[in-house]
Enzyme design. Structure first.
Site, mmCIF file in Angstrom:
data_model
loop_
_atom_site.group_PDB
_atom_site.id
_atom_site.type_symbol
_atom_site.label_atom_id
_atom_site.label_comp_id
_atom_site.label_asym_id
_atom_site.label_seq_id
_atom_site.Cartn_x
_atom_site.Cartn_y
_atom_site.Cartn_z
ATOM 1 C CG ASP A 73 -33.053 120.246 85.117
ATOM 2 O OD1 ASP A 73 -34.127 121.251 85.290
ATOM 3 O OD2 ASP A 73 -32.139 120.371 83.930
ATOM 4 N N GLY A 74 -34.089 117.022 88.153
ATOM 5 C CA GLY A 74 -34.275 115.567 88.487
ATOM 6 C C GLY A 74 -35.839 115.489 89.316
ATOM 7 C CG ASN A 146 -34.378 114.198 80.252
ATOM 8 O OD1 ASN A 146 -34.932 115.054 79.457
ATOM 9 N ND2 ASN A 146 -33.465 114.290 81.237
ATOM 10 C CD GLU A 147 -31.869 109.945 79.832
ATOM 11 O OE1 GLU A 147 -32.059 109.705 81.100
ATOM 12 O OE2 GLU A 147 -31.707 111.056 79.179
ATOM 13 N N GLY A 188 -29.459 115.873 78.126
ATOM 14 C CA GLY A 188 -28.864 115.188 79.086
ATOM 15 C C GLY A 188 -27.863 114.243 78.714
ATOM 16 C CE1 TYR A 189 -24.834 108.467 80.082
ATOM 17 C CE2 TYR A 189 -26.693 107.230 80.500
ATOM 18 C CZ TYR A 189 -25.485 107.397 80.627
ATOM 19 O OH TYR A 189 -24.705 106.202 80.474
ATOM 20 C CB SER A 190 -28.467 111.956 74.350
ATOM 21 O OG SER A 190 -27.968 111.787 73.054
ATOM 22 C CG LEU A 191 -24.861 117.350 75.344
ATOM 23 C CD1 LEU A 191 -24.857 117.709 73.737
ATOM 24 C CD2 LEU A 191 -25.325 118.785 75.970
ATOM 25 C CB SER A 192 -22.889 113.559 78.913
ATOM 26 O OG SER A 192 -23.627 112.523 79.041
#
Length: 291
Positions: A73-74, A146-147, A188-192
């Site tokens: 994904d990166g 993503n963000e 992604g980061y938000s979910l974590s």
């Protein structure tokens, strides 16, 4: 037909996949151009020049029909940054680990490439988030799939992020940071950080605090037609701004606003894959003996 390739991991497990893709395209008379990073890794790994045209960023003059991202994904996020406003369709072949965005598995490379050349695919158009600022950062690529995240620069002190939606005061977040994610970035980061999963075409942004120092602060979903602006206070007078995998340190006087980008990322998907399948597989939903 011209197809561009991008990737940055060439370990022994990935090299056969790269050779398979290049071999398939050449056998079908496809003209190949490659990114500068891909070119550097290719020469190191195969000890020979590829004799391909090299690009640093896709422009209309390249006349590229598709871009293939070889990695996880990166790598696909990097590819979106290279494609930018040309909106060239991107096929993500997953030679990495998770594969939320790069959904084509290694064992379906030939079939997926056949479907691509025969145009047996769908375009999944994803919203991008755009950063507007008075600082000279990120050069031409002030957008993310993503963000956008505002983060503290050290491990000792939190920052305060005063946040406004369409000019109206929302909240002052005392936290280690604040994330504004697209629906794509909601996994992604938000979910974590405790944010919700939002379906890709929900036309929303998610505002998620990172380690908030107020236990009653929760993530918030707003329309992607909104303009979200910030004023940041930090003891060090410095904080980090990240757009997907890119980050830069900026001064606290910098003005920041995010909104929906004018163009989109167009991801290639095939009939044998859908978003709910990806959620179940990647998040291990339904792993229960009763199922």
């Amino acid at each position: 037909m011209r197809i561009a390739l991008h990737g940055n991991v060439f370990n022994e497990e990935v090299k056969p996949c790269i050779q398979q893709v290049i071999g398939f395209l050449q056998a079908n008379g496809i003209e190949i151009i490659i990114s500068k990073k891909f070119s550097d890794k290719y020469v190191q790994s195969f000890s020979q020049p590829g004799n391909f045209e090299i690009f640093r960023r896709i422009t209309p003059s390249h006349k590229v029909d598709y871009v293939i991202s070889l990695g996880g994904d990166g790598t696909l996020l990097e590819t979106v940054s290279l494609v930018g406003k040309t909106e060239t369709p991107i096929l993500g072949i997953n030679t990495g680990r998770l594969g939320f965005l790069a959904t084509t598995p290694k064992d379906l490379i030939d079939q997926s490439l056949k479907d691509l050349l025969q145009k047996n695919y769908k375009l999944d158009c994803r919203t991008l988030i755009k950063l507007e600022t008075n600082a000279d950062i990120f050069k031409q690529a002030r957008f993310a799939l993503n963000e956008m995240a505002i983060l503290k620069t050290d491990s000792s002190s939190m920052i305060t992020v005063h946040t406004y939606v369409d000019g109206e005061y929302l909240n002052s977040y005392w936290a280690d940071g604040l994330i504004v994610s697209t629906p794509t970035g909601s996994t992604g980061y938000s979910l974590s950080c405790g944010g919700p999963i939002v379906l890709p075409h929900s036309n929303n942004f998610v505002i998620t605090p990172v380690s908030a120092h107020n236990l009653n602060v929760r993530p918030l979903i707003v329309s992607d037609l909104s303009e979200i602006s910030f004023k940041v206070e930090a003891r060090s007078n410095k904080f980090l701004i990240s757009l997907d995998s890119k980050s830069e340190s900026v001064d606290s006087y910098v003005k920041l606003t995010v909104r929906k980008e004018d163009f989109q990322a167009k991801l290639i998907t095939f009939n044998h894959l859908n978003y709910f399948d990806t959620l179940r597989q990647k998040l291990n939903w339904g792993l229960d003996l009763r199922n």
